[in-house]
Write a protein that holds these residues in place. Structure first.
Motif, PDB file in Angstrom:
ATOM      1  N   ALA A 401       6.299  -6.669   0.007  1.00  0.00           N
ATOM      2  CA  ALA A 401       7.288  -6.040  -0.795  1.00  0.00           C
ATOM      3  C   ALA A 401       7.657  -4.385  -0.454  1.00  0.00           C
ATOM      4  N   LYS A 402       6.582  -3.735   0.106  1.00  0.00           N
ATOM      5  CA  LYS A 402       6.936  -2.356   0.224  1.00  0.00           C
ATOM      6  C   LYS A 402       7.481  -2.364   1.897  1.00  0.00           C
ATOM      7  N   ARG A 403       7.272  -2.909   2.550  1.00  0.00           N
ATOM      8  CA  ARG A 403       7.845  -2.642   4.132  1.00  0.00           C
ATOM      9  C   ARG A 403       8.460  -3.803   4.515  1.00  0.00           C
ATOM     10  N   ARG A 404       8.641  -4.895   3.880  1.00  0.00           N
ATOM     11  CA  ARG A 404       9.476  -6.100   4.275  1.00  0.00           C
ATOM     12  C   ARG A 404       8.983  -6.730   5.594  1.00  0.00           C
ATOM     13  N   VAL A 405       7.682  -6.729   5.836  1.00  0.00           N
ATOM     14  CA  VAL A 405       7.014  -7.296   6.866  1.00  0.00           C
ATOM     15  C   VAL A 405       6.792  -8.643   6.627  1.00  0.00           C
ATOM     16  N   PRO A 406       7.271  -9.493   7.332  1.00  0.00           N
ATOM     17  CA  PRO A 406       7.257 -11.025   7.309  1.00  0.00           C
ATOM     18  C   PRO A 406       5.758 -11.341   7.918  1.00  0.00           C
ATOM     19  N   TYR A 407       4.666 -11.069   6.890  1.00  0.00           N
ATOM     20  CA  TYR A 407       3.343 -10.927   7.591  1.00  0.00           C
ATOM     21  C   TYR A 407       2.877 -12.487   7.872  1.00  0.00           C
ATOM     22  N   GLY A 408       3.146 -13.529   6.963  1.00  0.00           N
ATOM     23  CA  GLY A 408       2.863 -14.751   7.292  1.00  0.00           C
ATOM     24  C   GLY A 408       3.509 -15.333   8.683  1.00  0.00           C
ATOM     25  N   SER A 409       4.455 -15.258   8.897  1.00  0.00           N
ATOM     26  CA  SER A 409       5.160 -15.555  10.077  1.00  0.00           C
ATOM     27  C   SER A 409       4.373 -14.982  11.462  1.00  0.00           C
ATOM     28  N   LEU A 410       4.415 -13.594  11.055  1.00  0.00           N
ATOM     29  CA  LEU A 410       3.787 -12.982  12.279  1.00  0.00           C
ATOM     30  C   LEU A 410       2.228 -13.446  12.483  1.00  0.00           C
TER      31      LEU A 410
ATOM     32  N   ASN B 210      17.671 -16.500 -15.278  1.00  0.00           N
ATOM     33  CA  ASN B 210      18.770 -16.963 -14.395  1.00  0.00           C
ATOM     34  C   ASN B 210      19.506 -15.719 -14.073  1.00  0.00           C
ATOM     35  N   LEU B 211      19.115 -14.873 -13.079  1.00  0.00           N
ATOM     36  CA  LEU B 211      19.929 -13.453 -13.015  1.00  0.00           C
ATOM     37  C   LEU B 211      20.637 -13.619 -11.483  1.00  0.00           C
ATOM     38  N   HIS B 212      22.027 -13.640 -11.683  1.00  0.00           N
ATOM     39  CA  HIS B 212      22.736 -13.819 -10.426  1.00  0.00           C
ATOM     40  C   HIS B 212      22.173 -13.018  -9.381  1.00  0.00           C
ATOM     41  N   CYS B 213      22.026 -11.713  -9.568  1.00  0.00           N
ATOM     42  CA  CYS B 213      21.479 -10.843  -8.246  1.00  0.00           C
ATOM     43  C   CYS B 213      20.037 -11.096  -8.117  1.00  0.00           C
ATOM     44  N   PRO B 214      19.584 -10.853  -6.810  1.00  0.00           N
ATOM     45  CA  PRO B 214      18.499 -11.097  -6.521  1.00  0.00           C
ATOM     46  C   PRO B 214      17.304  -9.956  -6.796  1.00  0.00           C
ATOM     47  N   PRO B 215      16.144  -9.966  -6.855  1.00  0.00           N
ATOM     48  CA  PRO B 215      15.372  -8.763  -6.843  1.00  0.00           C
ATOM     49  C   PRO B 215      15.305  -7.894  -5.614  1.00  0.00           C
ATOM     50  N   PHE B 216      15.413  -6.478  -5.656  1.00  0.00           N
ATOM     51  CA  PHE B 216      15.377  -5.682  -4.561  1.00  0.00           C
ATOM     52  C   PHE B 216      14.247  -6.104  -3.631  1.00  0.00           C
ATOM     53  N   LYS B 217      14.178  -5.870  -2.384  1.00  0.00           N
ATOM     54  CA  LYS B 217      13.366  -6.118  -1.412  1.00  0.00           C
ATOM     55  C   LYS B 217      12.530  -7.268  -1.562  1.00  0.00           C
ATOM     56  N   SER B 218      12.921  -8.246  -1.845  1.00  0.00           N
ATOM     57  CA  SER B 218      12.285  -9.595  -2.020  1.00  0.00           C
ATOM     58  C   SER B 218      12.303 -10.552  -0.945  1.00  0.00           C
ATOM     59  N   GLY B 219      13.334 -10.206   0.280  1.00  0.00           N
ATOM     60  CA  GLY B 219      13.650 -11.198   0.926  1.00  0.00           C
ATOM     61  C   GLY B 219      14.659 -12.183   0.742  1.00  0.00           C
ATOM     62  N   LEU B 220      14.941 -12.147  -0.666  1.00  0.00           N
ATOM     63  CA  LEU B 220      15.907 -13.019  -1.080  1.00  0.00           C
ATOM     64  C   LEU B 220      17.503 -12.250  -1.233  1.00  0.00           C
ATOM     65  N   GLY B 235      26.391  -6.267  15.366  1.00  0.00           N
ATOM     66  CA  GLY B 235      26.628  -7.479  15.659  1.00  0.00           C
ATOM     67  C   GLY B 235      26.118  -8.610  14.485  1.00  0.00           C
ATOM     68  N   GLY B 236      26.119  -7.879  13.276  1.00  0.00           N
ATOM     69  CA  GLY B 236      25.724  -8.702  12.161  1.00  0.00           C
ATOM     70  C   GLY B 236      24.205  -8.913  12.180  1.00  0.00           C
ATOM     71  N   ARG B 237      23.374  -8.425  12.870  1.00  0.00           N
ATOM     72  CA  ARG B 237      21.843  -8.723  13.021  1.00  0.00           C
ATOM     73  C   ARG B 237      21.281  -7.869  11.937  1.00  0.00           C
ATOM     74  N   ALA B 238      21.492  -6.667  11.886  1.00  0.00           N
ATOM     75  CA  ALA B 238      20.759  -5.706  11.039  1.00  0.00           C
ATOM     76  C   ALA B 238      20.939  -6.061   9.595  1.00  0.00           C
ATOM     77  N   LEU B 239      19.968  -6.205   8.986  1.00  0.00           N
ATOM     78  CA  LEU B 239      19.896  -6.675   7.304  1.00  0.00           C
ATOM     79  C   LEU B 239      19.113  -5.637   6.804  1.00  0.00           C
ATOM     80  N   ARG B 240      19.906  -5.415   5.523  1.00  0.00           N
ATOM     81  CA  ARG B 240      19.299  -4.501   4.386  1.00  0.00           C
ATOM     82  C   ARG B 240      19.235  -5.168   3.177  1.00  0.00           C
ATOM     83  N   PRO B 241      18.192  -4.733   2.507  1.00  0.00           N
ATOM     84  CA  PRO B 241      18.132  -5.425   1.133  1.00  0.00           C
ATOM     85  C   PRO B 241      18.936  -4.770   0.190  1.00  0.00           C
ATOM     86  N   VAL B 242      19.558  -5.466  -0.498  1.00  0.00           N
ATOM     87  CA  VAL B 242      20.757  -5.091  -1.437  1.00  0.00           C
ATOM     88  C   VAL B 242      20.472  -5.493  -2.764  1.00  0.00           C
TER      89      VAL B 242
END
Lengths: 554, 311
Positions: A401-410, B210-220, B235-242
């Motif tokens: 959650a904190k650093r967004r590290v994909p630790y499982g796949s790593l 059922n919340l349209h917006c995903p939780p911050f820094k969840s990977g979703l 090149g569209g490869r840099a991702l940011r949590p929004v």
């Protein structure tokens, strides 16, 4: 409230009206994507390393081989760009193979290539780091002990640990930060390459002979005239090579060697699912195409300059002497300069200043550090895709959650890589396994290419809805035609790797039982993982077969 | 034991909506939930001129006869765009007048949603399948009224609904985006909106957010990084949590059984936030592929199983 809707520029007729909505962005820069593709077929790290083996095909005209390879890989680029356009899915090969060939087959074929085989690439990267950075830098600075350490078994293993740590840091810091680092490395690395080419251009072959002899004595305590000594040492096992010789058959035999670095312009395809605008075929195509052909052009320049200043026969003799001595080929003699023939270091010799030489090696080392960080990036995406499909456990896709590290796949990448690295460093018997690393990835690509060929019939719905449905030649979908050509090219190389009667690539199945056992084992493990997943998920009420079954529309 | 099928971000794709309705029978689901952003992003003009119609698809301008228009309209709808027949004069008028363009957009969007509601009624009548729709930040407010009037589709927005022993709260509002869409508000306001519903939930262990917006820094919630000019970076490869911090805090504080999200099409995934299973099935509406999540609920176990599918 939404700001407004979007019209067109004055004087033009609108093709569509857009309204302000989430995700409507302006296209990504083709140059940025080109940089990623360019790094994937890195002409310095993988390129010079891979080409150091072409002495095994002395009659193979390298320039012709590179151009031919560029043409053939262009079909691979078109095939992948079309697949990205139809299904811009995160997971690339895994997603395409699963959706077209079926979940089980897709998992086994792609996971062996993008997961299990990449364990082998960690020590290959580590070896490149040793021969292109640690070892030449240490020798140049007079740190002979350090240089010797990095050529020892433990030194190689330490280099593996450094690579794995570096890759983990890159995955942790995220692609945005690394992309910035890559750009810095790109420009400084290019400047370094320009310096190398400039030196090779302005000095003569006799200058190089004198410089080589001088540095061989100063840095390596080699006897006088090490230039001739190198050719003499190689002559025990190598009949010499001429740059001007051209015979078509040997050119074809060069292709499997060149695949070591030129087969990967599509490396970033596993990430395209995250790229908005990937459905526009032009963007992914031009990114990969430019990456491929700019590299081909640069390699051509470098090869011509090596021929002009270093001398083709000397360069190939140095390669032959180094590798044949290392692989304990019968009658092989140790070369007077006991280091991998690094053209960058050789170019540096022409400037009689060790500080400059060291600086040049450091600058050119950026070709490694701007490139190596993405080693596991695609693998983590494939693991994510398999986890989301419930074939792998959910924790494989976990992110802290904190650093967004994909630790499982790593963990799934790093731990096996550590074991494989130790085997690489301490068990020379397994060398052939590592030489096969290219072949297994080519097999994964072949499966994707087969998926591409049958896509218009197997997933007609997706194909018909895609922008590439309009591209046909004599009624046959272009993706099937370019896929078939790519498939034949890959099959040729797979045949050579597996069955070359002279074991030219060190990977012939009959001569390399360790390799056969390893790779059969990886496919068996992949099948077992999938079967276990099917059984376990079935007990949980999850039918893995239905993941990709299309819901009827009407 | 209710079996839920959740899909989101259909963005006007009629193929995906039809698949969504058919998903109940296909997967044996009892409950259908559409997570928002139903409406399309573009109108494709089909211009009547000189006895034929011209239309530009995939960058290629083509002339079609009156007989072919229906087929062309079908292709356009499949991609999630709205086909609209018009004269050259109307085309120019819409091009030059933002207010009329906005009015036209609203008209075709509401007409599209109304048609979808009728399709749902035809498909679901007599099946006993419940179907919930919660418009997202890209959907204009007037969409809610069309759904309220629907015969067999229930509006989720701002309500607590009961689903066979499970309580579901829904909102399509999101934290601010660079596009300034219809249902955006500050994190504080979004937190208050969610809390107002969450506080009514009797048992969080049987709750669905059922919340349209995903939780911050969840990977979703990983979206491609863009600059101030909405241009993709690196090149569209840099991702940011929004995602939303308010959504994350609500999940962490209330710990519902399940949270369903969308909004970020590329960020397909499923993960645990404490006791909560959070899912974003992603979206591939442009390809006519329906990405969804199938969740088998159990009164005792909570979630018996879940699966992300590509229909």
């Amino acid at each position: 409230m939404a700001d407004t809707t979007l019209g067109t520029a004055p004087g033009t007729r609108p093709a569509l009206f857009l309204r302000n909505a989430t995700g409507l962005v302006k296209a990504w820069s083709t140059f940025d994507a080109f940089v990623y593709s360019f790094w994937s077929i890195n002409l310095i790290t993988l390129g010079l390393y891979g080409m150091s083996y072409v002495y095994t095909v002395p009659d193979g005209q390298l320039l012709a081989g590179i151009l031919l390879f560029g043409v053939l890989v262009t079909f691979l680029v078109i095939t992948y760009a079309m697949l990205v356009s139809v299904m811009p899915r995160t997971g690339g090969d895994y997603a395409w193979q699963s959706r077209v060939l079926g979940g089980g087959l897709g998992f086994v074929l792609s996971i062996t290539g993008w997961w299990f085989t990449l364990f082998l690439w960690a020590p290959i990267y580590a070896n490149i780091l040793v021969v292109q950075f640690f070892s030449p830098l240490a020798y140049t600075l007079g740190w002979t002990g350090v240089a010797m350490f990095f050529t020892s078994k433990t030194g190689i293993f330490v280099s593996c640990l450094i690579v794995l740590a570096f890759v983990s840091i890159v995955v942790t810091m995220g692609m945005e930060t690394y992309a910035r680092i890559q750009k810095v490395c790109f420009w400084i690395g290019l400047a370094g390459l320009a310096v190398v080419c400039g030196i090779l251009l302005f000095y003569s072959q006799s200058d190089f002979q004198n410089a080589f002899n001088r540095e061989a004595t100063q840095l390596f305590n080699a006897p006088a005239n090490a230039y001739q000594g190198t050719i003499d040492a190689a002559s025990k096992t190598f009949g010499g090579s001429s740059f001007g010789t051209f015979t078509f058959g040997p050119v074809l035999l060069l292709l499997p060697w060149l695949a070591f670095y030129l087969l990967w312009p599509n490396w970033g395809a596993t990430l395209y699912g995250e790229v908005r605008g990937a459905k526009d075929i032009r963007k992914p195509f031009w990114s990969m195409f430019a990456g491929l052909w700019v590299t081909v052009a640069m390699v051509a320049v470098v090869v011509l300059l090596i021929n002009k200043t270093i001398g083709w026969n000397f360069y190939q003799s140095a390669n032959a002497a180094y590798w044949n001595n290392l692989f304990a080929v019968p009658n092989a003699a140790a070369p007077p300069v006991p280091i991998w023939p690094y053209p960058v270091m050789f170019a540096g010799f022409l400037v009689n200043n060790h500080l400059f030489q060291a600086l040049l090696i450091i600058v050119m080392g950026l070709w490694f550090f701007g490139w190596a960080g993405t080693l596991f990036l695609s693998s983590t995406r494939v693991i994510f895709a398999a986890a989301f499909d419930r074939v792998l456990p959910a924790w494989a896709a976990n992110i802290s959650a904190k650093r967004r590290v994909p630790y499982g796949s790593l963990v799934l990448m790093i731990v096996p890589s550590l074991v494989v690295s130790a085997i690489y460093a301490y068990k020379p018997d397994f060398t052939s396994v590592f030489l096969d690393a290219t072949a297994v990835l080519a097999l994964t690509f072949l499966a994707t290419v087969v998926a591409a060929v049958i896509l218009p019939w197997r997933r007609k719905d997706l194909y018909d809805a895609s922008p590439i449905a309009q591209y046909k030649i004599a009624g046959v979908p272009v993706i099937s035609i370019v896929g078939a050509i790519t498939g034949l090219f890959l099959l040729y190389m797979l045949y050579q790797w597996s069955f070359n009667p002279d074991n030219l690539y060190g990977t012939s199945l009959q001569k390399t039982p360790n390799s056969v056992i390893y790779f059969v084992a990886t496919y068996v493990v992949a099948v077992v993982v999938y079967v276990i997943a099917r059984v376990v998920r079935n007990r949980q009420g999850i039918d893995l077969r239905r993941i990709h079954h299309e819901i009827p529309v009407e | 034991m209710p079996k839920v099928f959740f899909a989101t971000d259909l963005h006007g794709s009629e193929v995906c909506w039809k698949k969504f309705l058919n998903a109940a029978k296909f997967y044996g689901a009892d409950v259908l939930i559409c997570g928002g952003d139903m409406t399309g992003k573009a109108i494709v003009p089909i211009v009547a001129e000189n006895g034929h119609y011209t239309v530009t698809l995939g960058g290629e301008r083509q002339a079609v006869t009156a007989d072919q228009v229906a087929e062309v309209e079908g292709n356009i709808r499949r991609k999630g765009y709205y086909p609209l027949q018009m004269t050259v004069e109307r085309l120019q008028e819409l091009d030059h007048d933002p207010a009329k363009r906005a009015e036209c957009f609203q008209e075709v969007m509401l007409e599209g949603v109304d048609r979808w509601m009728k399709l749902a009624a035809d498909k679901l009548r007599g099946t006993g399948i419940r179907c919930f729709v919660c418009p997202g930040n890209d959907d204009e407010m007037e969409v809610d009224d069309v759904i309220r009037r629907a015969e067999l589709v229930e509006l989720g927005e701002g309500r607590l609904v009961e689903i066979e022993g499970f309580a579901m709260i829904s909102t399509g509002w999101s934290n601010p985006t660079p596009w300034k869409t219809h249902r955006e508000e500050s994190e504080e306001e979004l937190a208050r909106r969610i809390d107002a519903m969450a506080s009514q939930v009797p048992d969080q262990s049987h709750a669905i957010f059922n919340l349209h917006c995903p939780p911050f820094k969840s990977g979703l919630d990983e979206a491609p990084a863009i600059d101030a000019d909405l241009r993709l970076l690196h090149g569209g490869r840099a991702l940011r949590p929004v995602g939303s911090t308010a959504v994350r805090e609500a999940i962490e504080r209330h710990q519902p059984l399940l949270s369903l999200h969308g909004h970020i099409h590329e960020s397909k995934g499923a993960l645990k936030i404490g006791k909560t299973l959070s899912i974003n099935p992603g979206s591939a509406y442009e390809e006519g592929m329906l990405m969804g999540a199938l969740i088998q609920l159990d009164p005792k176990k909570g979630i018996k199983s879940y699966q992300l599918v590509n229909g």
